[in-house]
Scaffold this active site. Structure first.
Site, short mmCIF file in Angstrom:
data_model
loop_
_atom_site.label_atom_id
_atom_site.label_comp_id
_atom_site.label_asym_id
_atom_site.label_seq_id
_atom_site.Cartn_x
_atom_site.Cartn_y
_atom_site.Cartn_z
N HIS A 243 5.49 -3.85 10.28
CA HIS A 243 6.46 -2.75 10.43
C HIS A 243 7.23 -2.87 11.75
O HIS A 243 8.38 -2.43 11.85
CB HIS A 243 5.75 -1.40 10.39
CG HIS A 243 5.42 -0.91 9.01
ND1 HIS A 243 6.39 -0.57 8.09
CD2 HIS A 243 4.23 -0.68 8.40
CE1 HIS A 243 5.80 -0.16 6.97
NE2 HIS A 243 4.50 -0.22 7.13
N GLN B 192 7.87 3.98 11.15
CA GLN B 192 7.85 4.73 9.89
C GLN B 192 8.19 6.21 10.09
O GLN B 192 8.51 6.89 9.11
CB GLN B 192 6.47 4.62 9.22
CG GLN B 192 6.18 3.22 8.70
CD GLN B 192 4.83 3.18 8.02
OE1 GLN B 192 3.80 3.01 8.67
NE2 GLN B 192 4.81 3.36 6.70
N CYS C 193 1.94 1.26 0.75
CA CYS C 193 2.58 1.61 2.02
C CYS C 193 3.14 3.01 1.89
O CYS C 193 3.76 3.34 0.87
CB CYS C 193 3.69 0.62 2.35
SG CYS C 193 4.55 0.99 3.90
N LEU C 194 2.94 3.83 2.91
CA LEU C 194 3.44 5.21 2.85
C LEU C 194 4.97 5.24 2.80
O LEU C 194 5.55 6.26 2.41
CB LEU C 194 2.93 6.00 4.06
CG LEU C 194 1.40 6.13 4.12
CD1 LEU C 194 0.99 6.82 5.42
CD2 LEU C 194 0.86 6.87 2.91
N HIS D 265 -0.31 -5.81 8.09
CA HIS D 265 0.63 -4.90 7.43
C HIS D 265 1.32 -4.00 8.46
O HIS D 265 2.55 -3.85 8.44
CB HIS D 265 -0.12 -4.06 6.39
CG HIS D 265 0.72 -3.04 5.71
ND1 HIS D 265 1.04 -3.09 4.37
CD2 HIS D 265 1.33 -1.91 6.19
CE1 HIS D 265 1.81 -2.06 4.07
NE2 HIS D 265 2.00 -1.31 5.15
N GLU D 266 0.53 -3.42 9.36
CA GLU D 266 1.10 -2.48 10.34
C GLU D 266 2.01 -3.20 11.34
O GLU D 266 3.10 -2.70 11.67
CB GLU D 266 0.00 -1.71 11.07
CG GLU D 266 -0.83 -0.81 10.17
CD GLU D 266 -0.02 0.10 9.27
OE1 GLU D 266 1.08 0.54 9.67
OE2 GLU D 266 -0.48 0.36 8.14
N GLY E 202 -3.07 3.41 7.76
CA GLY E 202 -2.41 3.07 9.01
C GLY E 202 -1.00 3.62 9.01
O GLY E 202 -0.49 4.05 7.97
NI NI Z 1 3.18 0.39 5.59
#
Ligand code: NI
Length: 178
Positions: free
Chosen positions: A146, A52, A100-101, A142-143, A47
């Site tokens: 953000h 981000q 997480c990226l 999680h998304e 995701g």
């Molecule tokens: Ni993330």
């Protein structure tokens, strides 16, 4: 379409509360969403949230059939979710590892609600309403975090379960630098 730079933890832009989306299906929004999919796919992400890549809007994408970063995860439908609202359907929470990226090379065990309803709209301003559980519910939490300026390490309760992916999960795809 472009693979965009993913901001890393420590960048203050990841700590902002995102603004609601008010324009739909415009050339700028179409380009943004295409860039987000390119960026997520290039990073093998499950995701990606607009903040981000430095865009402070309530827009997340997620979904995959299979994912080398989460080889045991069930598939999640490819989704564009805008202006989301989450409602837990149970008080029950469970811990599982997340990455997480924006936190490359690390994993941590994070408690999340096991069942929830999410509501919002898609890129055409059409309503989305789903009751989900398990990994799907985890990815959405999680998304959407953000969009609240929350990164998963800020949700960790047990820091003995936080560390480097290569140490904790040595079997994961070595070509994957996250
Ligand atoms: Ni993330």
């Amino acid at each position: 379409m472009t693979v965009r730079e993913i901001l890393k933890m420590g960048d203050p832009r990841l700590l902002r509360v995102a603004e609601p989306v008010t324009e739909f299906d415009t050339p700028a929004m179409r380009a943004l969403i295409a860039d987000m999919f390119d960026t997520m796919h290039a990073a093998n992400g499950a995701g990606l949230a607009a903040p981000q890549i430095g865009v402070n809007l309530q827009l997340v994408i997620y979904g995959f059939k299979s994912n080398p970063r989460y080889p045991d995860a069930p598939q999640v439908p490819e989704t564009v979710l805008i202006n989301p609202v989450l409602t837990p359907l149970s008080e029950e929470m469970e811990e599982a590892f997340e990455g997480c990226l924006s936190v490359p090379g690390m994993r941590g065990s994070v408690p999340r609600y096991t069942r929830l309803r999410y509501e919002g709209v898609d890129q055409y301003n059409q309503p989305i309403k789903r009751d989900v559980d398990g990994f799907h519910a985890r990815v959405v939490q999680h998304e959407v975090d953000h969009l609240l300026g929350k990164l998963y390490p800020m949700r960790i309760k047990d820091f003995s379960k936080f560390g480097f992916t290569e140490v904790m999960f040595p079997g994961l795809d070595p070509n994957d630098d996250d």
